[in-house]
Design a protein around this motif. Structure first.
Motif, PDB file in Angstrom:
ATOM      1  N   GLY A 186     -33.898 107.948 -57.124  1.00 51.65           N
ATOM      2  CA  GLY A 186     -34.327 107.044 -58.472  1.00 51.65           C
ATOM      3  C   GLY A 186     -32.920 106.114 -59.259  1.00 51.65           C
ATOM      4  O   GLY A 186     -32.117 106.741 -58.859  1.00 51.65           O
ATOM      5  N   THR A 187     -32.772 104.915 -58.216  1.00 46.25           N
ATOM      6  CA  THR A 187     -31.763 104.099 -58.815  1.00 46.25           C
ATOM      7  C   THR A 187     -31.153 104.009 -60.372  1.00 46.25           C
ATOM      8  O   THR A 187     -32.179 103.885 -60.767  1.00 46.25           O
ATOM      9  CB  THR A 187     -31.594 102.367 -58.447  1.00 46.25           C
ATOM     10  OG1 THR A 187     -32.761 102.007 -59.127  1.00 46.25           O
ATOM     11  CG2 THR A 187     -31.845 102.182 -56.431  1.00 46.25           C
ATOM     12  N   SER A 188     -30.660 103.589 -60.751  1.00 43.13           N
ATOM     13  CA  SER A 188     -29.483 103.828 -62.252  1.00 43.13           C
ATOM     14  C   SER A 188     -30.628 102.596 -62.051  1.00 43.13           C
ATOM     15  O   SER A 188     -31.368 102.854 -64.090  1.00 43.13           O
ATOM     16  CB  SER A 188     -28.811 103.397 -62.448  1.00 43.13           C
ATOM     17  OG  SER A 188     -27.637 104.418 -62.565  1.00 43.13           O
ATOM     18  N   ASP A 189     -31.489 101.144 -62.423  1.00 45.19           N
ATOM     19  CA  ASP A 189     -31.903 100.602 -62.758  1.00 45.19           C
ATOM     20  C   ASP A 189     -33.726 101.111 -62.814  1.00 45.19           C
ATOM     21  O   ASP A 189     -33.832 100.981 -63.968  1.00 45.19           O
ATOM     22  CB  ASP A 189     -32.934  99.681 -61.286  1.00 45.19           C
ATOM     23  CG  ASP A 189     -31.100  98.438 -61.387  1.00 45.19           C
ATOM     24  OD1 ASP A 189     -30.353  98.322 -61.845  1.00 45.19           O
ATOM     25  OD2 ASP A 189     -31.059  97.926 -60.389  1.00 45.19           O
ATOM     26  N   ILE A 190     -33.708 102.230 -61.927  1.00 42.75           N
ATOM     27  CA  ILE A 190     -34.697 102.702 -62.554  1.00 42.75           C
ATOM     28  C   ILE A 190     -34.513 104.415 -63.543  1.00 42.75           C
ATOM     29  O   ILE A 190     -35.609 103.731 -64.425  1.00 42.75           O
ATOM     30  CB  ILE A 190     -35.838 103.268 -60.730  1.00 42.75           C
ATOM     31  CG1 ILE A 190     -36.057 102.535 -59.427  1.00 42.75           C
ATOM     32  CG2 ILE A 190     -36.558 104.557 -61.331  1.00 42.75           C
ATOM     33  CD1 ILE A 190     -37.172 101.409 -60.378  1.00 42.75           C
ATOM     34  N   GLN A 191     -33.848 103.944 -63.092  1.00 41.31           N
ATOM     35  CA  GLN A 191     -33.694 105.172 -64.067  1.00 41.31           C
ATOM     36  C   GLN A 191     -33.453 103.985 -66.031  1.00 41.31           C
ATOM     37  O   GLN A 191     -34.512 104.999 -67.305  1.00 41.31           O
ATOM     38  CB  GLN A 191     -32.432 106.372 -64.766  1.00 41.31           C
ATOM     39  CG  GLN A 191     -32.005 106.737 -63.406  1.00 41.31           C
ATOM     40  CD  GLN A 191     -32.753 108.048 -62.103  1.00 41.31           C
ATOM     41  OE1 GLN A 191     -33.819 108.455 -63.396  1.00 41.31           O
ATOM     42  NE2 GLN A 191     -33.344 107.826 -61.707  1.00 41.31           N
ATOM     43  N   ARG A 192     -32.997 103.525 -65.949  1.00 37.17           N
ATOM     44  CA  ARG A 192     -33.040 102.562 -67.759  1.00 37.17           C
ATOM     45  C   ARG A 192     -34.470 102.312 -67.359  1.00 37.17           C
ATOM     46  O   ARG A 192     -35.201 102.090 -68.955  1.00 37.17           O
ATOM     47  CB  ARG A 192     -32.499 101.554 -67.189  1.00 37.17           C
ATOM     48  CG  ARG A 192     -30.572 101.592 -66.969  1.00 37.17           C
ATOM     49  CD  ARG A 192     -30.035 100.522 -67.099  1.00 37.17           C
ATOM     50  NE  ARG A 192     -28.023 101.185 -66.722  1.00 37.17           N
ATOM     51  CZ  ARG A 192     -28.241 100.802 -65.383  1.00 37.17           C
ATOM     52  NH1 ARG A 192     -29.342 100.184 -64.413  1.00 37.17           N
ATOM     53  NH2 ARG A 192     -27.063 101.380 -65.301  1.00 37.17           N
ATOM     54  N   LEU A 193     -34.937 101.853 -66.392  1.00 41.93           N
ATOM     55  CA  LEU A 193     -36.879 101.571 -66.855  1.00 41.93           C
ATOM     56  C   LEU A 193     -37.571 102.564 -67.538  1.00 41.93           C
ATOM     57  O   LEU A 193     -37.935 102.201 -68.682  1.00 41.93           O
ATOM     58  CB  LEU A 193     -37.285 100.868 -65.408  1.00 41.93           C
ATOM     59  CG  LEU A 193     -38.473 100.240 -65.456  1.00 41.93           C
ATOM     60  CD1 LEU A 193     -37.599  98.986 -65.644  1.00 41.93           C
ATOM     61  CD2 LEU A 193     -38.766  99.650 -63.539  1.00 41.93           C
ATOM     62  N   ARG A 194     -37.277 103.613 -67.154  1.00 39.17           N
ATOM     63  CA  ARG A 194     -38.021 104.903 -67.456  1.00 39.17           C
ATOM     64  C   ARG A 194     -37.482 105.305 -69.269  1.00 39.17           C
ATOM     65  O   ARG A 194     -37.859 105.855 -69.729  1.00 39.17           O
ATOM     66  CB  ARG A 194     -37.549 105.942 -66.329  1.00 39.17           C
ATOM     67  CG  ARG A 194     -38.592 105.681 -65.506  1.00 39.17           C
ATOM     68  CD  ARG A 194     -40.077 105.932 -65.023  1.00 39.17           C
ATOM     69  NE  ARG A 194     -40.695 105.819 -63.661  1.00 39.17           N
ATOM     70  CZ  ARG A 194     -40.789 104.813 -63.973  1.00 39.17           C
ATOM     71  NH1 ARG A 194     -40.589 103.444 -64.924  1.00 39.17           N
ATOM     72  NH2 ARG A 194     -41.145 103.884 -62.625  1.00 39.17           N
ATOM     73  N   LEU A 195     -36.136 104.762 -69.702  1.00 42.36           N
ATOM     74  CA  LEU A 195     -35.513 105.278 -70.116  1.00 42.36           C
ATOM     75  C   LEU A 195     -36.015 104.387 -71.872  1.00 42.36           C
ATOM     76  O   LEU A 195     -36.727 104.904 -72.089  1.00 42.36           O
ATOM     77  CB  LEU A 195     -34.479 105.336 -70.202  1.00 42.36           C
ATOM     78  CG  LEU A 195     -33.234 106.367 -69.822  1.00 42.36           C
ATOM     79  CD1 LEU A 195     -31.882 106.808 -69.953  1.00 42.36           C
ATOM     80  CD2 LEU A 195     -33.798 107.845 -70.373  1.00 42.36           C
ATOM     81  N   ALA A 196     -36.339 103.070 -70.833  1.00 42.61           N
ATOM     82  CA  ALA A 196     -36.853 102.103 -72.031  1.00 42.61           C
ATOM     83  C   ALA A 196     -38.292 102.595 -71.836  1.00 42.61           C
ATOM     84  O   ALA A 196     -39.218 101.961 -73.257  1.00 42.61           O
ATOM     85  CB  ALA A 196     -36.552 100.951 -71.273  1.00 42.61           C
ATOM     86  N   GLU A 197     -38.513 102.940 -71.315  1.00 45.75           N
ATOM     87  CA  GLU A 197     -40.200 103.339 -71.476  1.00 45.75           C
ATOM     88  C   GLU A 197     -40.598 104.378 -72.574  1.00 45.75           C
ATOM     89  O   GLU A 197     -41.349 104.070 -73.602  1.00 45.75           O
ATOM     90  CB  GLU A 197     -40.872 103.464 -70.417  1.00 45.75           C
ATOM     91  CG  GLU A 197     -41.352 102.137 -68.916  1.00 45.75           C
ATOM     92  CD  GLU A 197     -41.976 102.346 -67.731  1.00 45.75           C
ATOM     93  OE1 GLU A 197     -42.342 102.225 -67.109  1.00 45.75           O
ATOM     94  OE2 GLU A 197     -41.344 103.726 -67.919  1.00 45.75           O
ATOM     95  N   ASP A 198     -39.942 105.271 -72.533  1.00 48.84           N
ATOM     96  CA  ASP A 198     -40.098 106.394 -73.271  1.00 48.84           C
ATOM     97  C   ASP A 198     -39.057 105.792 -74.505  1.00 48.84           C
ATOM     98  O   ASP A 198     -40.473 106.087 -75.768  1.00 48.84           O
ATOM     99  CB  ASP A 198     -38.775 107.013 -72.554  1.00 48.84           C
ATOM    100  CG  ASP A 198     -38.965 108.873 -73.805  1.00 48.84           C
ATOM    101  OD1 ASP A 198     -39.934 109.204 -73.610  1.00 48.84           O
ATOM    102  OD2 ASP A 198     -38.206 108.985 -74.163  1.00 48.84           O
ATOM    103  N   THR A 199     -39.018 104.856 -75.156  1.00 48.66           N
ATOM    104  CA  THR A 199     -37.815 104.917 -76.147  1.00 48.66           C
ATOM    105  C   THR A 199     -39.325 103.724 -76.618  1.00 48.66           C
ATOM    106  O   THR A 199     -39.449 103.531 -77.897  1.00 48.66           O
ATOM    107  CB  THR A 199     -36.816 103.802 -75.712  1.00 48.66           C
ATOM    108  OG1 THR A 199     -35.723 104.519 -75.476  1.00 48.66           O
ATOM    109  CG2 THR A 199     -36.022 103.428 -77.339  1.00 48.66           C
ATOM    110  N   LEU A 200     -39.858 103.248 -76.207  1.00 49.66           N
ATOM    111  CA  LEU A 200     -40.744 102.515 -76.355  1.00 49.66           C
ATOM    112  C   LEU A 200     -42.221 102.802 -76.684  1.00 49.66           C
ATOM    113  O   LEU A 200     -42.680 101.830 -77.078  1.00 49.66           O
ATOM    114  CB  LEU A 200     -41.205 100.867 -75.649  1.00 49.66           C
ATOM    115  CG  LEU A 200     -39.824  99.792 -75.422  1.00 49.66           C
ATOM    116  CD1 LEU A 200     -39.831  98.976 -73.288  1.00 49.66           C
ATOM    117  CD2 LEU A 200     -39.824  99.202 -76.263  1.00 49.66           C
ATOM    118  N   GLY A 201     -42.423 103.600 -76.445  1.00 49.68           N
ATOM    119  CA  GLY A 201     -43.361 104.733 -76.580  1.00 49.68           C
ATOM    120  C   GLY A 201     -44.658 104.367 -75.108  1.00 49.68           C
ATOM    121  O   GLY A 201     -45.368 104.336 -75.780  1.00 49.68           O
TER     122      GLY A 201
END
Ligand SMILES: Cc1cc2nc3c(=O)[nH]c(=O)nc-3n(C[C@H](O)[C@H](O)[C@H](O)COP(=O)(O)OP(=O)(O)OC[C@H]3O[C@@H](n4cnc5c(N)ncnc54)[C@H](O)[C@@H]3O)c2cc1C
Length: 407
Positions: free
Chosen positions: A363-378
């Motif tokens: 997973g590229t850094s873009d994808i990791q940030r996307l996953r972290l955002a999803e987790d943060t947003l619930g």
């Protein structure tokens, strides 16, 4: 700058790997860099240490150790050679599916041979036309009597050239439940290795194409059940791939700091060591800060994994921080070296090139940030880490599998 490892067993392992890497890997690096060719002999010699099987249970001949131990092995090898760290991590990734989804016969057949270093597994998911969008894959497996017939092409397969057993994820149907994973021996008719392409860095490690042309495998080679392919791919990538790639980046990062400190001490400017210049000193301080943060993030994430705690977001962040910070420190290292850093006789040139290779895999850094955002947003899709160590209950994975867009 060493991490506080949890047990003396981990410290002993660290010393053992460091000693092996300095005695057996360091002398090979000039030839690896010059030829850029795959290190078949060295890869086998490293596998023979048993390190591919570090997390394989002892009853299958593995070391029966934890993710922290796996991280130590990869970091220490990568400190000396990102290529050999990447080689070990790629095959450990191939182990994951067998450990979590293999049936007793598959485990008994393959795990002892992997643990002894006789068989190097791979994982083959990425395709040229879909990249990190796993559900966009087009390779297929069609049932034909007692066999499945595979067609399609996988790309960027870590250890493609040295791998003996490919864990291949292909389509057996539509949608997120239409992927299945198969164990495909590299010697099977119809399984073809693409030509070696020289990459920017990680010389000695290969991540090439493998194509399947009417490649017939027995139905017994299906890993898990039909439809488990996405779970095999995502659990391998999240629980093993992200921390493993984080560990490769950390080892390269450590080496970047060591090379830069040594250079700044031996080069004299204004009659004093280079590090006496405040800006240079500050750069080294920043590198150290990034290295410590990256190390903490990685060892905290794998420690949580070892304790059975939910830690998907920590694993994701560990990959993100380690890959990004290693690249940031690569630039700082080059700046401290001035023009000298651009020549191939200094380690820093190789380390800079190698650092860039860790951005895309798992997973590229873009994808990791996307996953972290999803987790943060619930709006995350569940915790793969909570299932680690327990039999995977595929019936309860629907929420995670639906609409999972990318690695
Ligand atoms: C050293 C190395 C080892 C590897 N080992 C393996 C392996 O063992 N097995 C295997 O199967 N694969 C492996 N890969 C492939 C790796 O998993 C892919 O490179 C990765 O999934 C990204 O795919 P891609 O490179 O095709 O980029 P693409 O998916 O084409 O992405 C291109 C760009 O678009 C961005 N992008 C794409 N989709 C999105 C999105 N949804 N949201 C935001 N941005 C997006 C990406 O961040 C990137 O910047 C390896 C790659 C490398 C470099």
């Amino acid at each position: 700058m060493s991490s506080q490892l949890p047990t003396r067993g981990h410290e002993y392992l660290q010393a053992q790997v460091r000693d092996f890497a300095e005695r057996h890997v360091v002398p090979e690096i000039p030839a690896m860099e010059q030829s850029g060719s795959i290190q078949h002999g060295l890869s086998r010699a490293i596998a023979a240490q048993g390190w591919i099987g570090v997390t394989i249970p002892r009853r299958y001949g593995g070391m029966g150790m934890d993710h922290t131990a796996k991280t130590v092995i990869i970091e220490e090898l990568s400190r000396v050679s990102g290529a050999m760290g990447a080689m070990v991590q790629a095959s450990q990734l191939g182990v994951a599916g067998l450990v979590h989804f293999g049936n007793p016969l598959q485990k008994q057949t393959w795990l002892p041979r992997i643990a002894r270093g006789e068989v190097l597994p791979t994982i083959a998911v990425t395709e040229p036309d879909s990249g990190g969008h796993v559900l966009g894959m087009a390779a297929t497996a069609v049932r034909d009597g007692g066999d499945y017939v595979l067609n399609g092409t996988k790309c960027h397969v870590g250890n493609s050239e040295v791998g003996d057993l490919h864990k291949v994820v292909v389509r057996t149907g539509d949608g997120s439940r239409g992927l299945s994973a198969f164990l495909v021996e590299a010697t099977r008719p119809g399984c073809r290795l693409g030509p070696h392409r020289r990459a920017m860095g990680l010389h000695g490690f290969g991540f090439g194409h493998i194509s399947f042309e009417d490649c017939r495998v027995p139905a017994a080679n299906l890993l898990g059940n039909e439809g488990d392919g996405l779970a095999v791919a995502l659990s391998s990538s999240l629980l093993y791939g992200r921390p493993n790639l984080g560990a490769v980046a950390l080892g390269i990062h450590q080496a970047l700091v060591e090379a830069t400190v040594a250079y700044a001490a031996r080069l004299y400017r204004y009659g004093r060591p280079l590090y006496e210049i405040p800006v240079v000193k500050a750069r080294i301080g920043e590198m150290r800060s990034r290295l410590d943060i990256a190390r903490l993030a990685l060892y905290d994430a794998v420690s949580r994994l070892d304790q059975g705690l939910p830690c998907d977001s920590q694993l994701i962040n560990a990959k993100l921080v380690n890959a990004e910070y290693a690249v940031d420190s690569a630039r700082a290292a080059l700046e401290v070296h001035g023009a000298a850093g651009l020549f191939c006789d200094l380690d820093v040139e190789r380390l800079v090139r190698d650092a860039f290779h860790i951005l895309a895999p798992a997973g590229t850094s873009d994808i990791q940030r996307l996953r972290l955002a999803e987790d943060t947003l619930g709006i995350g899709k569940g915790e793969w880490s909570q299932r680690f160590g327990a039999p995977v209950d595929v019936q309860n994975l629907d929420a995670e599998l639906d609409a999972e867009p990318a690695f």
